[in-house]
Design an enzyme around this catalytic site. Structure first.
Site, PDB file in Angstrom:
ATOM      1  N   GLY A  10       0.303  -1.329   0.333  1.00 27.83           N
ATOM      2  CA  GLY A  10      -0.143   0.053  -0.254  1.00 27.83           C
ATOM      3  C   GLY A  10       0.353   1.299   0.088  1.00 27.83           C
ATOM      4  O   GLY A  10       0.512   2.262   0.451  1.00 27.83           O
ATOM      5  N   SER A  12       1.456   3.070  -2.159  1.00 25.67           N
ATOM      6  CA  SER A  12       1.338   4.394  -3.604  1.00 25.67           C
ATOM      7  C   SER A  12       1.230   5.731  -2.709  1.00 25.67           C
ATOM      8  O   SER A  12       1.635   6.449  -3.999  1.00 25.67           O
ATOM      9  CB  SER A  12       0.356   3.887  -4.433  1.00 25.67           C
ATOM     10  OG  SER A  12      -0.296   3.653  -4.356  1.00 25.67           O
ATOM     11  N   GLY A  14       0.029   8.282   0.321  1.00 26.36           N
ATOM     12  CA  GLY A  14      -0.710   8.245   1.664  1.00 26.36           C
ATOM     13  C   GLY A  14      -0.016   7.895   2.917  1.00 26.36           C
ATOM     14  O   GLY A  14       1.471   8.030   2.353  1.00 26.36           O
ATOM     15  N   SER A 132      -3.793  -2.446  11.218  1.00 29.97           N
ATOM     16  CA  SER A 132      -5.061  -2.498  11.624  1.00 29.97           C
ATOM     17  C   SER A 132      -5.923  -1.485  12.165  1.00 29.97           C
ATOM     18  O   SER A 132      -5.578  -0.337  11.564  1.00 29.97           O
ATOM     19  CB  SER A 132      -5.529  -3.530  13.607  1.00 29.97           C
ATOM     20  OG  SER A 132      -6.214  -4.145  13.374  1.00 29.97           O
ATOM     21  N   SER A 149     -13.521  -6.528   8.711  1.00 33.38           N
ATOM     22  CA  SER A 149     -12.283  -7.073   8.443  1.00 33.38           C
ATOM     23  C   SER A 149     -10.996  -6.594   9.530  1.00 33.38           C
ATOM     24  O   SER A 149      -9.865  -7.573   9.548  1.00 33.38           O
ATOM     25  CB  SER A 149     -11.581  -6.073   7.120  1.00 33.38           C
ATOM     26  OG  SER A 149     -11.614  -4.699   7.290  1.00 33.38           O
ATOM     27  N   LYS A 150     -11.385  -5.709  10.061  1.00 33.35           N
ATOM     28  CA  LYS A 150     -10.435  -4.990  10.966  1.00 33.35           C
ATOM     29  C   LYS A 150     -10.528  -5.961  11.414  1.00 33.35           C
ATOM     30  O   LYS A 150      -9.205  -5.793  12.940  1.00 33.35           O
ATOM     31  CB  LYS A 150     -10.420  -3.482  12.069  1.00 33.35           C
ATOM     32  CG  LYS A 150      -9.922  -2.856   9.810  1.00 33.35           C
ATOM     33  CD  LYS A 150      -8.620  -2.550   9.861  1.00 33.35           C
ATOM     34  CE  LYS A 150      -8.355  -1.768   9.034  1.00 33.35           C
ATOM     35  NZ  LYS A 150      -6.917  -2.539   8.094  1.00 33.35           N
ATOM     36  N   THR A 181      -6.681  12.003   6.358  1.00 36.69           N
ATOM     37  CA  THR A 181      -6.011  10.818   4.754  1.00 36.69           C
ATOM     38  C   THR A 181      -7.408  11.133   4.355  1.00 36.69           C
ATOM     39  O   THR A 181      -8.468  11.029   4.764  1.00 36.69           O
ATOM     40  CB  THR A 181      -5.680   9.517   5.207  1.00 36.69           C
ATOM     41  OG1 THR A 181      -6.538   8.932   5.370  1.00 36.69           O
ATOM     42  CG2 THR A 181      -4.429   9.463   6.252  1.00 36.69           C
TER      43      THR A 181
END
Length: 276
Positions: A10, A12, A14, A132, A149-150, A181
């Protein structure tokens, strides 16, 4: 400080992008992975190596890990940072979208752990850092599948921490609260989209408007707090199991534990009725 070989997903944009840059500037060898690998190219002068990877695509994950191991002969740290939030009433979110949420946030993370663990075990040391969220400790209005998911990331991380300790491998969780973000506005857009034309539309639209306002007005924590926490987790000789950071993170978890369920539920529903 020991210089480490790091795989970061991840990367790319932020937090992932900023973290890759910060770790490279500290002297670590960073392999930064993302689908849009061209966005990582500006980091090459810092020593960052862009890797094309889609965490929902098995061949691309295998290829990226193999490329790293062939080049470096080892991998010291895996930072699972790839992920996104899709908000909406459980009734409204399609099964395809729900499955994709879990594929990116949970199964991609778990599969990458499986791919790097043989090398870490052989080294008798390593570190896995999973991004997380306090969303893995509490449930907000209309966040059902994202929270699933978390919560899963929390459970997997706890399980791996116990399983891997005998092999000298640490497992760490980064648990941000509200961070300024694009995540918030993207989740709000998904909420509005999934609720349009349904019985949930009115409260969902107001909730989405509140989320956009909160995440764009600078009243929550700067993304740098997450970057610093990840760097601490990488560099610490004895990292903590959890780094809970960012605005409201501790309060949310505390009150979710403290309040009766009906009180918490009522407080969360207020978010769909009151304009911020």
């Amino acid at each position: 400080m020991e210089k480490k070989v790091i795989l970061l997903t991840g990367a790319s944009s932020g937090i992932g992008y900023d973290t890759a840059a910060a770790l490279a500037q500290q002297g670590h060898k960073v392999y930064a992975a993302a689908r849009r690998v061209e966005l990582i190219e500006p980091l090459r002068p810092l020593g960052v190596v862009p890797l094309k990877m889609d965490v929902t695509d098995e061949p691309s994950m295998q290829s990226a890990v193999q490329t790293l191991l062939e080049a470096e002969g080892r991998i010291d740290v895996l930072i699972n940072n790839a992920g996104y939030g899709y908000f909406g009433a459980v009734e409204n979110v399609t099964m395809e979208e729900a499955k994709r949420q879990l594929e990116v946030n949970v199964f991609g993370l778990a599969r990458l752990c499986q791919l790097v663990l043989p090398a870490m075990r052989k080294q008798r040391k390593g570190r896995i850092i999973n991004t997380s969220s306090v969303a893995g400790k509490s449930v907000l209005y209309y966040g059902g599948w994202y929270h699933v998911s978390k919560y899963s990331v929390e459970a997997l991380s706890d399980a791996m921490r116990m399983e891997l300790k005998p092999f000298g491998i640490d497992v760490v969780m980064i648990e941000p609260g509200a961070i300024q973000t694009a995540w918030g506005t993207i989740a709000a857009d998904h909420l509005a989209e999934s609720s349009r034309g349904t019985v949930y539309e009115k409260t969902a639209q107001r909730m989405a408007d509140n989320m956009r306002k909160i995440y764009t007005e600078g009243r929550i924590s700067h993304p740098s707090v997450v970057r610093r926490a990840i760097c601490r987790a990488v560099n610490s000789r004895c990292p903590r199991a959890r780094y809970r950071i960012g605005k409201w993170s501790t309060a949310i978890v505390f009150f979710h534990w403290l309040l009766p369920a009906k009180w918490w539920d009522a407080m969360m529903r207020m978010g769909g009725k009151i304009k911020v």
